[in-house]
Design an enzyme around this catalytic site. Structure first.
Site, PDB file in Angstrom:
ATOM      1  N   VAL A  51       0.824  -1.218   0.000  1.00  0.00           N
ATOM      2  CA  VAL A  51       0.000   0.000   0.000  1.00  0.00           C
ATOM      3  C   VAL A  51       0.858   1.268   0.000  1.00  0.00           C
ATOM      4  O   VAL A  51       0.335   2.366  -0.173  1.00  0.00           O
ATOM      5  CB  VAL A  51      -1.005   0.061   1.191  1.00  0.00           C
ATOM      6  N   GLU A 208     -22.438 -22.422  18.484  1.00  0.00           N
ATOM      7  CA  GLU A 208     -22.702 -21.712  19.744  1.00  0.00           C
ATOM      8  C   GLU A 208     -23.445 -22.652  20.693  1.00  0.00           C
ATOM      9  O   GLU A 208     -24.018 -23.650  20.261  1.00  0.00           O
ATOM     10  CB  GLU A 208     -23.623 -20.516  19.466  1.00  0.00           C
ATOM     11  N   LYS A 223     -26.578 -13.734   5.068  1.00  0.00           N
ATOM     12  CA  LYS A 223     -25.489 -13.661   4.090  1.00  0.00           C
ATOM     13  C   LYS A 223     -26.041 -13.670   2.668  1.00  0.00           C
ATOM     14  O   LYS A 223     -25.537 -12.972   1.786  1.00  0.00           O
ATOM     15  CB  LYS A 223     -24.525 -14.823   4.300  1.00  0.00           C
TER      16      LYS A 223
END
Ligand SMILES: NC(=O)c1ccc[n+]([C@@H]2O[C@H](COP(=O)([O-])OP(=O)(O)OC[C@H]3O[C@@H](n4cnc5c(N)ncnc54)[C@H](OP(=O)(O)O)[C@@H]3O)[C@@H](O)[C@H]2O)c1
Length: 447
Positions: A51, A208, A223
Site C-alpha cells: 500500500v 454456539e 449472508k
C-alpha cells in the site's frame, strides 16, 4: 555469478512506504480482531510495501481490558471507551469486529459520518441496516468495506461488485454456513444423528451453545440477502429469504440420498427469474458430481452462474481467526489506497428495485420419506393423494422397518410448491400414513 544489482532491483519495489502512517482504530479484539492484529504484525512488511504506507494500530476497544488475549497488545492501547477511536481525528480507518447490531451499528454510522473509512465483518449490521450504513458513508464522503461479512476469507463481495460486474447474474447457490455444513458432513460420514453432530460441533467450538442461528438457517439467510443485493443490484433483506433449517434432517435421509447419488446440503439460493428475484435457504439434495457436493466440513462455497462468465465457484474457509482477518486486512489495504488516491470506493450498488418473490410459483423435484402402515392398498392411497394434487412420482422405494410398519421414499418429478404443499397436507390426513418424516427439495437440474 548473478548480477546482484539487477536482482536487488527486481525484488525492491519502486516506492517504499512513506513515513506518514495511517492510524487504524479497532473495535473488538476477539476471534477476528486478534487475527487482524496478528496478520498486520506478521505480514507487516509485505502489507506496507503493497500500500506504500505504514499502518499504525491505534486504540483497541474491548469490553474487558483485563481479559487474557491470544495476541500481545500493550495494555495502554486497550480501552472500553469507543470515543477513543470514534472521536480521535488522527484515526482514519475504523475496523469494526465486535459483532452484534447495537452498539456496532451506531459506532459504524458515527465513524462514517465523521469521514472515517470503516471496515466491518458484521453481517447482521450490513444485512439489516446496509442502506443506513451506505447513506452515512455518502454523507461523510467515506468508504465502507465488508468482505468478511459473507463467507469469511472467500473474496466474493469484491468479485461480485467489480470483477463480475459486467455479467447479468442468473443464479447464486451457496453453502454459506460452515457450522451446518460441518454437521451434515458428520451425519453423512459417520451416520450419526443430528443431536450428536450438533454436540460435536459445539465441542469443537464451531457451534454456539444456542445453535439456532445456524441450524435454523438465519445466518445463511442474512449472508444470502447481502450477496443477492450485490449480485442483482437491488436491496434485499433477510425477511425476503424463504428459510428452512436442517432441524428436520435425519441420517436416514442422508443415507437414502447417498444411494441415489446425492449429498444433502443447506443451500442458499438466489435466482433472477422474469418476475423478480427469489431467495431461499433450505436443505437440498445435490448430485454427487456437482462441485457443491464436494464442499465438506466447515468450508463454504458460492457457485455463481452469469451470462458471460458461465459457471464459477468460489471455495474456501468461511470463518476462523486468520481466514476472516485475511478479508478484513485486504479491505483495510483498499481503504488506505483510497485515502491516498483521494477518491472514494464503490458505495451502494443497489440501483434497481427488483421485487422479492415468495416460493409460490417456483417448482422443484421433491424427496419425501413417509412412515406408513405395512398393509395392502397403502401405496395406492398415497398415489391417489399425490395424483389428485397433480404430483407425478418419479421413483418409489419401500422397506419394512418393523412388524407392521414400512418406510416409503418417494422422489417426485418437478412440481410447483403449491401442489406439493397440497399433497403433503393430504398425506398427513391419511390414516395409513403415520408420519411424513421428511420432505426436501432436490437442487435445480440446471445448477
Ligand atoms: N469468528 C469468525 O470466524 C467470524 C467470521 C466472519 C465474520 N465474523 C464476524 O466478525 C465479528 C466479530 O466476531 P468474533 O468472532 O471475533 O467475535 P468475538 O470473538 O466475540 O469478539 C468480539 C470482541 O468485541 C468486543 N466487544 C463486544 N461487544 C463490545 C462492546 N459493546 N463494547 C466494547 N467491546 C465489545 C469483545 O471484547 P472482550 O474481548 O473484552 O469481550 C471482543 O474483543 C462479528 O460481527 C462476526 O459475525 C466472525
Amino acid at each position: 555469478m548473478q548480477d546482484m544489482t539487477a536482482l536487488r532491483a527486481a525484488v525492491t519495489p519502486a516506492s517504499v512506504p512513506s513515513p506518514e502512517p495511517v492510524r487504524v482504530g479497532l473495535l473488538g479484539l476477539g476471534t477476528v480482531g486478534s487475527g487482524v492484529v496478528r496478520l498486520l504484525a506478521e505480514n507487516r512488511d509485505a502489507i506496507e510495501r503493497r500500500v506504500g504506507r505504514r499502518i499504525e494500530l491505534g486504540p483497541v476497544v474491548v469490553r474487558d481490558p483485563n481479559r487474557a488475549r491470544s495476541v500481545q497488545v500493550p495494555r495502554d492501547m486497550l480501552t472500553t471507551d469507543a470515543g477513543a477511536v470514534l472521536d480521535d481525528p488522527s484515526v482514519r480507518i475504523v475496523v469494526e469486529v465486535m459483532g452484534g447490531v447495537h452498539p456496532a451499528l451506531e459506532y459504524i454510522l458515527r465513524a462514517l459520518r465523521s469521514g472515517k473509512a470503516v471496515v466491518t465483518a458484521n453481517k447482521d449490521v450490513i444485512a439489516e441496516h446496509g442502506q443506513r450504513v451506505f447513506a452515512a458513508a455518502d454523507a461523510g464522503g467515506a468508504d465502507v468495506f465488508f468482505e468478511a461479512a459473507v463467507a469469511g476469507g472467500i473474496p466474493i463481495i469484491r468479485s461480485l461488485k467489480e470483477s463480475l460486474a459486467g455479467n447479468r447474474i442468473r443464479r447464486l447457490a451457496g453453502i454459506l454456513n460452515g457450522t451446518t455444513n460441518y454437521i451434515l458432513t458428520r451425519m453423512e460420514r459417520e451416520g450419526v444423528n443430528l443431536d450428536q453432530a450438533v454436540a460435536e460441533a459445539q465441542r469443537l467450538g464451531y457451534a454456539e451453545a444456542d445453535p439456532s442461528a445456524d441450524v435454523e438457517g438465519w445466518d445463511a439467510a442474512r449472508k444470502l440477502a447481502i450477496l443477492a443485493s450485490i449480485a442483482f443490484s437491488s436491496r434485499f433483506l433477510p425477511r425476503h429469504v424463504y428459510r428452512e433449517g436442517i432441524g428436520a434432517v435425519s441420517h436416514r435421509d442422508i443415507a437414502h440420498g447417498e444411494r441415489m447419488g446425492w449429498s444433502l446440503k443447506l443451500l442458499a439460493i438466489a435466482e433472477h427469474v422474469e418476475e423478480g428475484v427469489r431467495l431461499r435457504v433450505h436443505p437440498a439434495f445435490v448430485p454427487r458430481q456437482h462441485p457443491l457436493a464436494s464442499v465438506h466440513d466447515t468450508f463454504n462455497a458460492i457457485y455463481v452462474q452469469g451470462d458471460a462468465v458461465g459457471d464459477a465457484m468460489f471455495y474456501g474457509r468461511g470463518a476462523g481467526s486468520l481466514p476472516t482477518a485475511s478479508a478484513v486486512v485486504g479491505d483495510l489495504m483498499e481503504a488506505v489506497r483510497f485515502i491516498d488516491r483521494g477518491g472514494k470506493g464503490l458505495s451502494c450498488t443497489c440501483v434497481y428495485r427488483i421485487p422479492a418473490l415468495s416460493m409460490a410459483g417456483s417448482a422443484s423435484r421433491f424427496y419425501v420419506r413417509l412412515e406408513v402402515k405395512d398393509r395392502p392398498g397403502v401405496l395406492a392411497q398415497i398415489a391417489g393423494v399425490l395424483g389428485r394434487a397433480g404430483v407425478n412420482i418419479e421413483s418409489v422405494l419401500q422397506s419394512p422397518v418393523g412388524e407392521d410398519q414400512a418406510e416409503l421414499v418417494l422422489v417426485t418429478h418437478r412440481v410447483a410448491e403449491e401442489r406439493m404443499a397440497r399433497a403433503l397436507r393430504g398425506l398427513r390426513r391419511l390414516e395409513s400414513v403415520e408420519r411424513v418424516a421428511a420432505a426436501f427439495r432436490v437442487a435445480p437440474e440446471d445448477l
